[in-house]
Design an enzyme around this catalytic site. Structure first.
Site, PDB file in Angstrom:
ATOM      1  N   ARG A  38     -18.437  79.221 -17.760  1.00 37.08           N
ATOM      2  CA  ARG A  38     -17.441  79.226 -18.656  1.00 37.08           C
ATOM      3  C   ARG A  38     -16.408  80.117 -18.438  1.00 37.08           C
ATOM      4  NH1 ARG A  38     -16.449  82.132 -23.884  1.00 37.08           N
ATOM      5  NH2 ARG A  38     -15.435  80.637 -25.341  1.00 37.08           N
ATOM      6  N   SER A 107     -19.358  71.379 -28.638  1.00 34.79           N
ATOM      7  CA  SER A 107     -19.558  72.537 -29.534  1.00 34.79           C
ATOM      8  C   SER A 107     -19.240  72.057 -31.136  1.00 34.79           C
ATOM      9  CB  SER A 107     -18.573  73.530 -29.401  1.00 34.79           C
ATOM     10  OG  SER A 107     -18.830  74.285 -28.135  1.00 34.79           O
ATOM     11  N   LYS A 136     -16.208  84.715 -29.041  1.00 37.92           N
ATOM     12  CA  LYS A 136     -15.306  83.657 -29.757  1.00 37.92           C
ATOM     13  C   LYS A 136     -15.000  84.350 -31.010  1.00 37.92           C
ATOM     14  CE  LYS A 136     -15.563  78.809 -29.067  1.00 37.92           C
ATOM     15  NZ  LYS A 136     -16.383  77.572 -29.193  1.00 37.92           N
TER      16      LYS A 136
HETATM   17  N1  3NM Z   1     -19.423  78.599 -28.713  1.00 33.77           N
HETATM   18  P1  3NM Z   1     -22.342  85.178 -27.663  1.00 33.77           P
HETATM   19  S1  3NM Z   1     -19.860  80.408 -30.254  1.00 33.77           S
HETATM   20  C1  3NM Z   1     -18.841  80.054 -26.519  1.00 33.77           C
HETATM   21  O1  3NM Z   1     -20.066  78.414 -31.986  1.00 33.77           O
HETATM   22  C2  3NM Z   1     -19.369  80.218 -27.759  1.00 33.77           C
HETATM   23  O2  3NM Z   1     -19.369  76.945 -30.501  1.00 33.77           O
HETATM   24  C3  3NM Z   1     -19.685  79.031 -29.922  1.00 33.77           C
HETATM   25  O3  3NM Z   1     -21.310  84.131 -27.139  1.00 33.77           O
HETATM   26  C4  3NM Z   1     -19.691  77.939 -30.760  1.00 33.77           C
HETATM   27  O4  3NM Z   1     -23.761  84.669 -27.230  1.00 33.77           O
HETATM   28  C5  3NM Z   1     -19.616  81.175 -28.572  1.00 33.77           C
HETATM   29  O5  3NM Z   1     -21.906  86.414 -26.737  1.00 33.77           O
HETATM   30  C6  3NM Z   1     -19.989  82.399 -28.114  1.00 33.77           C
HETATM   31  O6  3NM Z   1     -22.232  85.325 -28.962  1.00 33.77           O
HETATM   32  C7  3NM Z   1     -21.432  82.972 -27.683  1.00 33.77           C
END
Ligand code: 3NM
Length: 210
Positions: A38, A107, A136
């Site tokens: 990503r 997603s 995010k």
């Molecule tokens: N997608 P971390 S939350 C890339 O809800 C991504 O679709 C999400 O990162 C979704 O593990 C997210 O650092 C970020 O919180 C996840």
């Protein structure tokens, strides 16, 4: 795909001093069984170069490899599939490009999106963000209640994502998830292998007790 339980997504801003491949290899050695490139910043040629390098690594280590956002890069790098956001290509269009055998993930942030992705032929979905996350920051938390809903209503594999780390993984699993996805808790950890081992331990113990 169905046997995959721990999904790690790259995020190089979390490890400016360490290489992408070094961090992803550590994650895989710690128990990640599906990994995603990503990268919202690199130009496409650079992205393709990274995707090919990750393909080589994941082939060597026997791990599934997914490219975020770009079906063309997924094809050019011979990835196992592509991951799409709600504003990316529809599943049907990606399927036309990738054919029946490559994986398509989507997603989702609420149950209607999950059901729509399943009906459209997605192979798996992400469900989140479970918790608010700096990865995010513009997206509000879907909370654990979405995980419980998904556990009841979604038949394809779903990965809980968003703010998940070893300290809250048990809560997410108790809410109904059997698969976890993480970015910062793994790639931003000083020890990505150990971070994965801990997450994997919670997943495997929960599975054994079900
Ligand atoms: N997608 P971390 S939350 C890339 O809800 C991504 O679709 C999400 O990162 C979704 O593990 C997210 O650092 C970020 O919180 C996840």
């Amino acid at each position: 795909m169905h046997e995959c339980k721990l999904y790690v997504v790259s995020g190089e801003n979390y490890h400016p001093d360490r290489g992408l491949l070094e961090v992803m290899e550590a994650a895989i050695r710690g128990g990640a069984d599906i990994v995603q490139l990503r990268d919202k910043a690199s130009p496409k040629r650079e992205l393709l170069r990274k995707a090919r390098a990750m393909r080589e690594l994941t082939r060597r280590l026997g791990t599934l490899f997914i490219v975020n956002d770009h079906p063309d890069i997924a094809l050019a790098a011979e990835a196992d599939g592509v991951h799409l956001g709600q504003d990316d290509l529809p599943v049907a269009s990606a399927r036309q490009m990738l054919g029946p055998d490559r994986l398509i993930g989507v997603s989702t942030h609420a149950l209607p999106q999950a059901i729509a992705a399943e009906r459209a032929g997605a192979d798996y979905i992400g469900a989140g963000p479970v918790y608010p996350t700096g990865t995010k920051p513009d997206r509000p938390a879907a909370t654990l209640s979405y995980i419980s809903e998904a556990a009841r209503a979604v038949r394809i594999p779903f990965f809980a994502i968003g703010g998940i780390h070893p300290g809250n993984a048990e809560d997410v699993l108790a809410a109904g998830a059997s698969r976890l996805c993480a970015v910062s808790a793994v790639v931003g950890s000083p020890d990505p292998e150990e971070a994965c081992r801990r997450l994997r331990g919670y997943i495997d113990r929960r599975q054994a007790s079900r």
